[in-house]
Design an enzyme around this catalytic site. Structure first.
Site, PDB file in Angstrom:
ATOM      1  N   LYS A 157       0.849  -1.202   0.000  1.00  0.00           N
ATOM      2  CA  LYS A 157       0.000   0.000   0.000  1.00  0.00           C
ATOM      3  C   LYS A 157       0.880   1.246   0.000  1.00  0.00           C
ATOM      4  O   LYS A 157       1.798   1.378   0.825  1.00  0.00           O
ATOM      5  CB  LYS A 157      -0.893  -0.026   1.249  1.00  0.00           C
ATOM      6  CG  LYS A 157      -1.852   1.148   1.333  1.00  0.00           C
ATOM      7  CD  LYS A 157      -2.898   0.909   2.401  1.00  0.00           C
ATOM      8  CE  LYS A 157      -2.505   1.443   3.751  1.00  0.00           C
ATOM      9  NZ  LYS A 157      -2.432   2.895   3.845  1.00  0.00           N
TER      10      LYS A 157
ATOM     11  N   ARG B  11       2.691  -1.058  11.346  1.00  0.00           N
ATOM     12  CA  ARG B  11       3.751  -0.984  12.356  1.00  0.00           C
ATOM     13  C   ARG B  11       4.090  -2.319  13.016  1.00  0.00           C
ATOM     14  O   ARG B  11       5.276  -2.562  13.280  1.00  0.00           O
ATOM     15  CB  ARG B  11       3.391   0.098  13.382  1.00  0.00           C
ATOM     16  CG  ARG B  11       3.595   1.497  12.805  1.00  0.00           C
ATOM     17  CD  ARG B  11       2.906   2.573  13.591  1.00  0.00           C
ATOM     18  NE  ARG B  11       1.457   2.575  13.369  1.00  0.00           N
ATOM     19  CZ  ARG B  11       0.627   3.476  13.858  1.00  0.00           C
ATOM     20  NH1 ARG B  11       1.099   4.437  14.656  1.00  0.00           N
ATOM     21  NH2 ARG B  11      -0.670   3.426  13.578  1.00  0.00           N
TER      22      ARG B  11
ATOM     23  N   THR C 252     -10.107   4.047  11.483  1.00  0.00           N
ATOM     24  CA  THR C 252      -9.965   3.206  12.683  1.00  0.00           C
ATOM     25  C   THR C 252      -9.317   3.966  13.848  1.00  0.00           C
ATOM     26  O   THR C 252      -9.246   3.453  14.950  1.00  0.00           O
ATOM     27  CB  THR C 252      -9.148   1.938  12.366  1.00  0.00           C
ATOM     28  OG1 THR C 252      -8.051   2.293  11.530  1.00  0.00           O
ATOM     29  CG2 THR C 252      -9.993   0.916  11.659  1.00  0.00           C
TER      30      THR C 252
ATOM     31  N   ASP D 247      -3.433   4.342  -1.669  1.00  0.00           N
ATOM     32  CA  ASP D 247      -4.359   4.767  -0.600  1.00  0.00           C
ATOM     33  C   ASP D 247      -4.329   6.286  -0.446  1.00  0.00           C
ATOM     34  O   ASP D 247      -3.759   6.817   0.493  1.00  0.00           O
ATOM     35  CB  ASP D 247      -3.940   4.071   0.703  1.00  0.00           C
ATOM     36  CG  ASP D 247      -4.928   4.310   1.836  1.00  0.00           C
ATOM     37  OD1 ASP D 247      -6.086   4.667   1.554  1.00  0.00           O
ATOM     38  OD2 ASP D 247      -4.534   4.129   3.001  1.00  0.00           O
TER      39      ASP D 247
ATOM     40  N   LYS E 180      -7.143   8.140  -0.324  1.00  0.00           N
ATOM     41  CA  LYS E 180      -8.361   8.579   0.377  1.00  0.00           C
ATOM     42  C   LYS E 180      -8.873   9.893  -0.215  1.00  0.00           C
ATOM     43  O   LYS E 180      -8.973  10.912   0.459  1.00  0.00           O
ATOM     44  CB  LYS E 180      -8.091   8.738   1.875  1.00  0.00           C
ATOM     45  CG  LYS E 180      -7.676   7.439   2.552  1.00  0.00           C
ATOM     46  CD  LYS E 180      -7.613   7.612   4.077  1.00  0.00           C
ATOM     47  CE  LYS E 180      -7.263   6.345   4.799  1.00  0.00           C
ATOM     48  NZ  LYS E 180      -5.880   5.899   4.673  1.00  0.00           N
TER      49      LYS E 180
ATOM     50  N   ASP F  75     -12.860  15.248  -2.226  1.00  0.00           N
ATOM     51  CA  ASP F  75     -12.925  16.569  -2.867  1.00  0.00           C
ATOM     52  C   ASP F  75     -14.229  16.649  -3.650  1.00  0.00           C
ATOM     53  O   ASP F  75     -15.053  15.721  -3.584  1.00  0.00           O
ATOM     54  CB  ASP F  75     -11.689  16.751  -3.779  1.00  0.00           C
ATOM     55  CG  ASP F  75     -11.253  18.216  -3.864  1.00  0.00           C
ATOM     56  OD1 ASP F  75     -12.140  19.067  -4.069  1.00  0.00           O
ATOM     57  OD2 ASP F  75     -10.052  18.482  -3.725  1.00  0.00           O
TER      58      ASP F  75
HETATM   59  O1  C5P Z   1      -0.855  -1.040  11.370  1.00  0.00           O
HETATM   60  P1  C5P Z   1      -0.746   0.450  11.287  1.00  0.00           P
HETATM   61  O2  C5P Z   1      -1.599   1.191  12.283  1.00  0.00           O
HETATM   62  O3  C5P Z   1       0.682   0.938  11.268  1.00  0.00           O
HETATM   63  O4  C5P Z   1      -1.352   0.805   9.830  1.00  0.00           O
HETATM   64  C1  C5P Z   1      -1.471   2.134   9.459  1.00  0.00           C
HETATM   65  C2  C5P Z   1      -1.907   2.200   8.022  1.00  0.00           C
HETATM   66  O5  C5P Z   1      -3.292   1.888   7.897  1.00  0.00           O
HETATM   67  C3  C5P Z   1      -1.683   3.574   7.464  1.00  0.00           C
HETATM   68  O6  C5P Z   1      -1.112   3.421   6.172  1.00  0.00           O
HETATM   69  C4  C5P Z   1      -3.059   4.151   7.383  1.00  0.00           C
HETATM   70  O7  C5P Z   1      -3.212   5.044   6.317  1.00  0.00           O
HETATM   71  C5  C5P Z   1      -3.912   2.916   7.144  1.00  0.00           C
HETATM   72  N1  C5P Z   1      -5.332   3.085   7.459  1.00  0.00           N
HETATM   73  C6  C5P Z   1      -5.812   3.243   8.721  1.00  0.00           C
HETATM   74  N2  C5P Z   1      -7.155   3.414   8.973  1.00  0.00           N
HETATM   75  C7  C5P Z   1      -8.011   3.420   7.992  1.00  0.00           C
HETATM   76  C8  C5P Z   1      -7.540   3.266   6.690  1.00  0.00           C
HETATM   77  C9  C5P Z   1      -6.186   3.084   6.465  1.00  0.00           C
HETATM   78  O8  C5P Z   1      -5.045   3.249   9.669  1.00  0.00           O
HETATM   79  N3  C5P Z   1      -9.299   3.518   8.237  1.00  0.00           N
END
Ligand code: C5P
Length: 245
Positions: free
Chosen positions: A37, A217, A121, A66, A68, A71
């Site tokens: 991604k 992470r 999230t 990604d 997002k 606009d």
């Molecule tokens: O596992 P971790 O928290 O590091 O993942 C973060 C990734 O998930 C980021 O690239 C973030 O953009 C993506 N993401 C997110 N929540 C969303 C959509 C994507 O955290 N609703």
């Protein structure tokens, strides 16, 4: 939809500042995850070259842009057209600007699977209330379904939501409507200063119906990222075996 392997169901976000670091992680993980991604940090730093570099290094893997998009419909339509030309497999738009934006993205999607971001999230009910969301919709479980409904009506291929809402989205909109779940935290994978709030384990996300899980992470910052990715894959297999039984 063809049955995906556990590895194919893992999306690894290249949340990194440079092309060199991104390509290093692609080389390291290309046999352990199915999708790379590219998010805001990397795309702003490197532009479309990074997409080409990933495809060159890992031709078997999918690429998820990604961005997002958020606009007016005309701007999203033009951005989506440009993104489709890059040959990526997935792209994201926000669902909270209504049908105009979603329709525009779908019109220009071509072969790209457009996914709607429902409720990040990193947001809790308290956050949603403070953003002015009406109390009767401020429970993420309700707002996710409301926005997934819009995405479904507009013809998107699926949505991004937490593992806590995955089951209700699948039940309401069917197996073929993709559910991509970030906010994944393996039990042993603590993240320092975590901003994610609606988190679940890989096992729970898959048991609840997620097709793909985004694991950043906990893999990127592990002492051994390959081992961390393999552990996630084994957990997906255990959950999938249970769901198929
Ligand atoms: O596992 P971790 O928290 O590091 O993942 C973060 C990734 O998930 C980021 O690239 C973030 O953009 C993506 N993401 C997110 N929540 C969303 C959509 C994507 O955290 N609703």
């Amino acid at each position: 939809m063809k049955t995906l392997t556990a590895e194919e169901r893992i999306i690894f976000p290249l949340d990194l500042p440079t092309m060199e670091e991104a390509v290093d992680y692609v080389r390291l993980l290309k046999d352990h995850v199915g999708v790379f991604k590219v998010g805001l940090e990397l795309f702003v730093a490197c532009g479309p070259d990074v997409i080409r570099a990933i495809k060159m290094e890992a031709p078997e893997c999918k690429v998820f842009l990604d961005m997002k998009f958020h606009d007016i419909p005309q701007t999203v339509k033009r951005a989506q057209r440009a993104a489709s030309r890059l040959g990526v497999d997935f792209i994201t738009v926000h669902c909270d600007e209504g049908r105009g934006l979603l329709d525009a993205a779908v019109q220009e999607a071509g072969e790209v699977a457009v996914l709607g971001v429902t409720v990040l999230t990193s947001l809790s009910k308290e956050d949603l209330l403070s953003m002015g969301i009406a109390p009767e919709l401020a429970d993420p479980a309700d707002l996710v379904l409301h926005r997934a409904h819009l995405a479904h009506l507009a013809g998107l291929r699926g949505v991004v939501c937490s593992g806590l809402e995955a089951r209700s989205v699948k039940e309401r909109f069917g197996r073929d409507f993709l559910v991509v779940t970030p906010g994944i935290r393996p039990r042993e994978g603590r993240v320092a200063g975590d901003d994610q709030k609606r988190v679940v384990t890989p096992y729970d996300a898959v048991t609840n119906g997620a097709d793909y899980i985004v694991v950043g992470r906990p893999i990127r910052d592990a002492r051994n990222p390959r081992e961390a990715a393999s552990a996630v894959a084994r957990e997906i297999e255990r959950a999938a075996a249970l769901s198929d039984a």
